[in-house]
Design a protein around this motif. Sequence first.
Motif, PDB file in Angstrom:
ATOM      1  N   THR A 149       7.501   6.080  -3.034  1.00  0.00           N
ATOM      2  CA  THR A 149       7.947   5.333  -1.850  1.00  0.00           C
ATOM      3  C   THR A 149       9.243   5.873  -1.272  1.00  0.00           C
ATOM      4  O   THR A 149       9.641   5.466  -0.185  1.00  0.00           O
ATOM      5  CB  THR A 149       8.120   3.829  -2.160  1.00  0.00           C
ATOM      6  N   GLU A 162      -5.878  -1.251   3.863  1.00  0.00           N
ATOM      7  CA  GLU A 162      -4.964  -0.104   3.976  1.00  0.00           C
ATOM      8  C   GLU A 162      -5.149   0.877   2.823  1.00  0.00           C
ATOM      9  O   GLU A 162      -4.862   2.064   2.965  1.00  0.00           O
ATOM     10  CB  GLU A 162      -3.510  -0.576   4.014  1.00  0.00           C
ATOM     11  N   ALA A 181       5.274  -4.095  -2.325  1.00  0.00           N
ATOM     12  CA  ALA A 181       5.971  -5.275  -1.797  1.00  0.00           C
ATOM     13  C   ALA A 181       5.075  -6.505  -1.889  1.00  0.00           C
ATOM     14  O   ALA A 181       5.538  -7.603  -2.200  1.00  0.00           O
ATOM     15  CB  ALA A 181       6.393  -5.029  -0.350  1.00  0.00           C
ATOM     16  N   PHE A 228       5.546 -10.747   1.852  1.00  0.00           N
ATOM     17  CA  PHE A 228       5.088  -9.404   2.208  1.00  0.00           C
ATOM     18  C   PHE A 228       3.567  -9.297   2.039  1.00  0.00           C
ATOM     19  O   PHE A 228       3.082  -8.619   1.133  1.00  0.00           O
ATOM     20  CB  PHE A 228       5.796  -8.351   1.343  1.00  0.00           C
ATOM     21  N   LEU A 261      12.295  -2.074   0.045  1.00  0.00           N
ATOM     22  CA  LEU A 261      12.005  -3.003   1.134  1.00  0.00           C
ATOM     23  C   LEU A 261      12.852  -2.692   2.364  1.00  0.00           C
ATOM     24  O   LEU A 261      12.360  -2.741   3.496  1.00  0.00           O
ATOM     25  CB  LEU A 261      12.241  -4.445   0.676  1.00  0.00           C
ATOM     26  N   TRP A 268      11.823   0.795   4.063  1.00  0.00           N
ATOM     27  CA  TRP A 268      10.590   0.717   4.833  1.00  0.00           C
ATOM     28  C   TRP A 268      10.625  -0.418   5.860  1.00  0.00           C
ATOM     29  O   TRP A 268       9.607  -0.756   6.447  1.00  0.00           O
ATOM     30  CB  TRP A 268       9.387   0.596   3.895  1.00  0.00           C
ATOM     31  N   ARG A 280       4.197  -0.968   1.003  1.00  0.00           N
ATOM     32  CA  ARG A 280       3.701  -2.294   1.393  1.00  0.00           C
ATOM     33  C   ARG A 280       2.853  -2.910   0.284  1.00  0.00           C
ATOM     34  O   ARG A 280       2.907  -4.122   0.050  1.00  0.00           O
ATOM     35  CB  ARG A 280       2.926  -2.202   2.705  1.00  0.00           C
ATOM     36  N   PHE A 340      -0.168  -8.110   2.198  1.00  0.00           N
ATOM     37  CA  PHE A 340      -0.701  -6.738   2.246  1.00  0.00           C
ATOM     38  C   PHE A 340      -2.181  -6.775   2.567  1.00  0.00           C
ATOM     39  O   PHE A 340      -2.946  -7.493   1.920  1.00  0.00           O
ATOM     40  CB  PHE A 340      -0.463  -6.025   0.904  1.00  0.00           C
ATOM     41  N   LEU A 366      10.835  -3.572   5.661  1.00  0.00           N
ATOM     42  CA  LEU A 366       9.917  -4.669   5.365  1.00  0.00           C
ATOM     43  C   LEU A 366      10.631  -6.014   5.334  1.00  0.00           C
ATOM     44  O   LEU A 366       9.980  -7.055   5.400  1.00  0.00           O
ATOM     45  CB  LEU A 366       9.207  -4.420   4.027  1.00  0.00           C
TER      46      LEU A 366
END
Length: 160
Positions: A60, A89, A75, A83, A130, A133, A72, A85, A135
């Motif tokens: 990451t 993905e 997270a 978070f 976090l 990125w 993600r 997800f 987030l």
Amino acid sequence: MSRPITHQVPEHLVDAFLRATVDFFSQAGTGRAASQIAAELRAQDRDAGLDALAFLVNLTQGDTGQCGIVARFLAGLYNGFDFPFDLTELRALDSDLFERCVAVLRLDNTPTVEIHRYIPDGDAVFLKMLRDWDLVKRPAPPPPPGERFTAKYRGTFTAP
């Protein structure tokens, strides 16, 4: 030395009882009972999950799209409420990364600790991830006192 054992088995369970007895004696000779085999598999899953977690956390720190998906994903395991997800993905990951995510998910299936606690200084590492990125969403500031807002209803269904 052996002892005879007599047991009454309901008619509809005789076949299952005989299979279980055969399994028991075949495994007893090897010294590996089903529970022991299961414990060994869980230990292997845990080791694989810890290795995969360390690899993915390190990944990451990169800047590719796959790194973002992994961030993600982690997270979401860290705090799924804050978070969320989308599992679809994972389809965008290389097969190796996908398998590592599955190993981490298996590790987190019956956790002994929260996912970030498996790694040294996990709180700081996950918070950095976090932030890196983006987030962590900051809440919108409250409106100034006395300001008015308008709302409009928008329907998407043709219900009566």
